[in-house]
Motif scaffolding. Structure first.
Motif, PDB file in Angstrom:
ATOM      1  N   HIS A   1       6.628  44.442   6.029  1.00 36.53           N
ATOM      2  CA  HIS A   1       5.399  43.653   6.145  1.00 36.53           C
ATOM      3  C   HIS A   1       5.643  42.147   6.021  1.00 36.53           C
ATOM      4  O   HIS A   1       5.171  41.376   6.871  1.00 36.53           O
ATOM      5  CB  HIS A   1       4.366  44.129   5.134  1.00 36.53           C
ATOM      6  N   PRO A   2       6.359  41.667   4.985  1.00 35.06           N
ATOM      7  CA  PRO A   2       6.571  40.211   4.920  1.00 35.06           C
ATOM      8  C   PRO A   2       7.392  39.656   6.083  1.00 35.06           C
ATOM      9  O   PRO A   2       7.190  38.511   6.484  1.00 35.06           O
ATOM     10  CB  PRO A   2       7.292  40.008   3.574  1.00 35.06           C
ATOM     11  N   ILE A   3       8.310  40.447   6.638  1.00 36.19           N
ATOM     12  CA  ILE A   3       9.067  39.968   7.809  1.00 36.19           C
ATOM     13  C   ILE A   3       8.118  39.779   8.984  1.00 36.19           C
ATOM     14  O   ILE A   3       8.162  38.762   9.685  1.00 36.19           O
ATOM     15  CB  ILE A   3      10.200  40.943   8.182  1.00 36.19           C
ATOM     16  N   ALA A   4       7.240  40.767   9.202  1.00 37.58           N
ATOM     17  CA  ALA A   4       6.275  40.666  10.303  1.00 37.58           C
ATOM     18  C   ALA A   4       5.306  39.512  10.082  1.00 37.58           C
ATOM     19  O   ALA A   4       4.995  38.748  11.017  1.00 37.58           O
ATOM     20  CB  ALA A   4       5.518  41.982  10.437  1.00 37.58           C
ATOM     21  N   GLU A   5       4.834  39.372   8.840  1.00 42.09           N
ATOM     22  CA  GLU A   5       3.907  38.288   8.539  1.00 42.09           C
ATOM     23  C   GLU A   5       4.573  36.926   8.724  1.00 42.09           C
ATOM     24  O   GLU A   5       3.950  35.978   9.204  1.00 42.09           O
ATOM     25  CB  GLU A   5       3.388  38.444   7.111  1.00 42.09           C
ATOM     26  N   GLY A   6       5.856  36.844   8.351  1.00 40.63           N
ATOM     27  CA  GLY A   6       6.587  35.600   8.538  1.00 40.63           C
ATOM     28  C   GLY A   6       6.723  35.218   9.994  1.00 40.63           C
ATOM     29  O   GLY A   6       6.787  34.026  10.337  1.00 40.63           O
ATOM     30  N   ALA A   7       6.767  36.222  10.867  1.00 38.61           N
ATOM     31  CA  ALA A   7       6.857  35.962  12.303  1.00 38.61           C
ATOM     32  C   ALA A   7       5.481  35.729  12.922  1.00 38.61           C
ATOM     33  O   ALA A   7       5.386  35.447  14.121  1.00 38.61           O
ATOM     34  CB  ALA A   7       7.538  37.140  12.995  1.00 38.61           C
ATOM     35  N   GLY A   8       4.423  35.859  12.116  1.00 37.14           N
ATOM     36  CA  GLY A   8       3.077  35.626  12.618  1.00 37.14           C
ATOM     37  C   GLY A   8       2.461  36.801  13.341  1.00 37.14           C
ATOM     38  O   GLY A   8       1.492  36.630  14.096  1.00 37.14           O
ATOM     39  N   LEU A   9       2.980  38.001  13.119  1.00 38.13           N
ATOM     40  CA  LEU A   9       2.477  39.180  13.812  1.00 38.13           C
ATOM     41  C   LEU A   9       1.344  39.844  13.039  1.00 38.13           C
ATOM     42  O   LEU A   9       1.498  40.137  11.853  1.00 38.13           O
ATOM     43  CB  LEU A   9       3.600  40.212  13.990  1.00 38.13           C
ATOM     44  N   PRO A  10       0.225  40.141  13.692  1.00 37.48           N
ATOM     45  CA  PRO A  10      -0.780  40.998  13.054  1.00 37.48           C
ATOM     46  C   PRO A  10      -0.218  42.412  12.892  1.00 37.48           C
ATOM     47  O   PRO A  10       0.507  42.895  13.767  1.00 37.48           O
ATOM     48  CB  PRO A  10      -1.943  40.986  14.052  1.00 37.48           C
ATOM     49  N   VAL A  11      -0.539  43.074  11.784  1.00 38.70           N
ATOM     50  CA  VAL A  11      -0.003  44.401  11.497  1.00 38.70           C
ATOM     51  C   VAL A  11      -1.142  45.393  11.263  1.00 38.70           C
ATOM     52  O   VAL A  11      -2.069  45.099  10.506  1.00 38.70           O
ATOM     53  CB  VAL A  11       0.921  44.374  10.263  1.00 38.70           C
ATOM     54  N   ASN A  12      -1.058  46.539  11.923  1.00 43.34           N
ATOM     55  CA  ASN A  12      -1.907  47.685  11.630  1.00 43.34           C
ATOM     56  C   ASN A  12      -1.009  48.834  11.190  1.00 43.34           C
ATOM     57  O   ASN A  12       0.199  48.826  11.462  1.00 43.34           O
ATOM     58  CB  ASN A  12      -2.733  48.112  12.849  1.00 43.34           C
ATOM     59  N   THR A  13      -1.598  49.831  10.538  1.00 39.45           N
ATOM     60  CA  THR A  13      -0.798  50.961  10.069  1.00 39.45           C
ATOM     61  C   THR A  13      -1.232  52.256  10.749  1.00 39.45           C
ATOM     62  O   THR A  13      -2.389  52.391  11.169  1.00 39.45           O
ATOM     63  CB  THR A  13      -0.900  51.131   8.542  1.00 39.45           C
ATOM     64  N   TYR A  14      -0.283  53.180  10.834  1.00 42.24           N
ATOM     65  CA  TYR A  14      -0.589  54.518  11.335  1.00 42.24           C
ATOM     66  C   TYR A  14      -0.237  55.547  10.262  1.00 42.24           C
ATOM     67  O   TYR A  14       0.601  55.304   9.402  1.00 42.24           O
ATOM     68  CB  TYR A  14       0.159  54.807  12.647  1.00 42.24           C
ATOM     69  N   ALA A  15      -0.907  56.694  10.313  1.00 44.26           N
ATOM     70  CA  ALA A  15      -0.794  57.714   9.270  1.00 44.26           C
ATOM     71  C   ALA A  15       0.609  58.288   9.217  1.00 44.26           C
ATOM     72  O   ALA A  15       1.162  58.688  10.246  1.00 44.26           O
ATOM     73  CB  ALA A  15      -1.810  58.828   9.517  1.00 44.26           C
ATOM     74  N   TYR A  16       1.167  58.343   8.016  1.00 43.00           N
ATOM     75  CA  TYR A  16       2.509  58.915   7.856  1.00 43.00           C
ATOM     76  C   TYR A  16       2.641  59.730   6.570  1.00 43.00           C
ATOM     77  O   TYR A  16       3.146  60.855   6.582  1.00 43.00           O
ATOM     78  CB  TYR A  16       3.572  57.805   7.878  1.00 43.00           C
ATOM     79  N   TYR A  17       2.164  59.175   5.461  1.00 42.89           N
ATOM     80  CA  TYR A  17       2.461  59.795   4.161  1.00 42.89           C
ATOM     81  C   TYR A  17       1.394  59.411   3.146  1.00 42.89           C
ATOM     82  O   TYR A  17       0.902  58.280   3.145  1.00 42.89           O
ATOM     83  CB  TYR A  17       3.835  59.314   3.682  1.00 42.89           C
ATOM     84  N   GLN A  18       1.054  60.371   2.267  1.00 45.32           N
ATOM     85  CA  GLN A  18       0.223  60.093   1.099  1.00 45.32           C
ATOM     86  C   GLN A  18       0.847  60.761  -0.111  1.00 45.32           C
ATOM     87  O   GLN A  18       1.342  61.896  -0.006  1.00 45.32           O
ATOM     88  CB  GLN A  18      -1.210  60.618   1.297  1.00 45.32           C
ATOM     89  N   ARG A  19       0.817  60.089  -1.234  1.00 48.78           N
ATOM     90  CA  ARG A  19       1.482  60.599  -2.430  1.00 48.78           C
ATOM     91  C   ARG A  19       0.973  61.989  -2.805  1.00 48.78           C
ATOM     92  O   ARG A  19       1.741  62.869  -3.176  1.00 48.78           O
ATOM     93  CB  ARG A  19       1.270  59.642  -3.598  1.00 48.78           C
TER      94      ARG A  19
END
Length: 414
Positions: A138-156
């Protein structure tokens, strides 16, 4: 000086993994156990240097003739050798006229260049990342200025979510968006895609015109070098474009030598020079030229048959040790804590697994037992050995029992 220039910015927070490492180093208890930082440890709790690396380093000492810059794109022969390792020699050579490479300072450098390329070529695009992923994505993407969305993968509470949930959420992606996929040994869950699921992902990318960005950070530590190629191979055969980010930190043990590569598969050979220029510009903006040392060692190992055989044997020994740890840990935890399910350890592969521990239990393990686990429950399994495994299992059993008793008391009070 009338106006302060330093220390006036906004602090966005420290990487939780390195914060945990600092806490571990400051802990004076002699029995402390680090299961947080993502560095491979052997049975003696060392991060060993591969014998193949040692031999390649001696060769370098004896044969290196200068220390000149290697240029923004780095060592292209190294990049080609890595592409053959990742894709398989035949496919890599078949696609070579469409591949633009850049050597990078580790996997982080590869991801940063990839994300900045996405931002520059499609300013309105979004990067889709699994809802449980390496915390630095996430911080790498944010540093590049990219908007980020998430997709379902795992829940504790549930573990790995149904693959249909993932596909359903990605249907919201728009043409030109990118999807970040881990090639194997998923960090932090250790739970990977099946080949059938890779096929469905490729079909989704075709249907929705999505660009896959494949992060290959643990190649060879899970199912093995060749099996872990298969998802990437399927994508490369099916799609006209993709990006691969590869690091040699884990499978060559070159953590501090920052040895990585980013590779873009272009739609046509005519697009390749354009991508090479973009890699060159992005690299120049950040570091100008990558470090030569680690890349020269990896290239030597992959090009010299005897060294390559030695390296493969060492990597396989690490892979088998991780499998053994999973088996031993599953058996011990199932016997000590039968009220919780531990089969996820056998379903996963690689260095990491997500333990079903609450934040209270994780903090208690740290404060009462000097056992350091990342706050999301990620455990570096390589830090477990025959000596500390019983101690770890007993500590987890104690903390879980205490938590469950407290929950029962609270329920009774209500």
């Amino acid at each position: 000086m009338d106006k302060a220039l330093l220390g006036t910015g906004t602090f966005t927070g420290q990487d939780p993994i390195f914060r945990l490492l600092q806490q571990y180093r400051q802990d004076q208890r002699p029995y402390k156990l680090d299961l947080g930082i993502g560095v491979y440890r052997d049975h003696l709790n060392r991060s060993p240097i591969f014998a193949a690396i040692k031999q390649a380093e001696q060769w370098r000492v004896d044969n290196e003739e200068d220390k000149a810059y290697i240029g923004p794109l780095g060592d292209i022969a190294f990049c080609q050798a890595i592409s053959e390792l990742a894709l398989g020699q035949t496919l890599a050579q078949t696609l070579s006229q469409r591949i633009a490479y850049a050597q990078t300072p580790g996997g982080v450098g590869a991801l940063r260049l990839a994300f900045e390329l996405l931002k520059s070529t499609n300013p309105d695009g979004t990067l889709w990342v699994s809802d449980t992923t390496w915390q630095v994505h996430h911080p790498i993407a944010e540093g590049a200025g990219l908007p980020v969305n998430t997709y379902a993968y795992y829940q504790r509470e549930l573990g790995r979510l149904p693959f249909t949930d993932l596909l359903e959420q990605l249907m919201a992606a728009k043409a030109g968006d990118a999807i970040l996929l881990q090639a194997g040994c998923h960090n932090p869950t250790g739970l990977d895609f099946s080949l059938e699921q890779w096929q469905l992902l490729a079909e989704l990318c075709q249907q929705k015109q999505l660009l896959p960005v494949i992060d290959m950070a643990y190649h060879g530590l899970g199912a093995g070098l060749e099996i872990e190629q298969q998802g990437l191979q399927l994508m490369a055969k099916s799609l006209s474009e993709l990006i691969l980010c590869y690091t040699c930190s884990k499978n060559f043990g070159l953590y501090r030598d920052r040895t990585g590569m980013v590779m873009a598969l272009s739609a046509t050979p005519e697009h390749r020079p354009v991508l090479e220029q973009q890699w060159m510009q992005l690299a120049t903006q950040h570091y100008f030229t990558p470090p030569a040392h680690g890349a020269s060692l990896v290239k030597r190992i992959l090009q010299q048959p005897a060294l390559r055989t030695l390296w493969c044997e060492e990597l396989e020994a690490i892979r088998q040790r991780l499998i053994t740890i999973r088996l031993q840990l599953t058996k011990a935890l199932s016997a000590a804590i039968p009220q919780r399910q531990w089969d996820f350890l056998l379903q996963g592969s690689g260095m990491f697994a997500m333990f079903p521990l609450s934040s209270v239990e994780i903090l208690a393990l740290q404060s009462h037992h000097a056992i350091y686990i990342v706050d999301n429950g990620r455990v570096n399994l390589s830090g477990i050995n025959e000596k500390n495994l019983p101690v770890l299992v007993a500590a987890i059993a104690e903390r879980i029992t205490d938590t469950e008793l407290e929950e029962l008391e609270n329920a009774a009070a209500i």
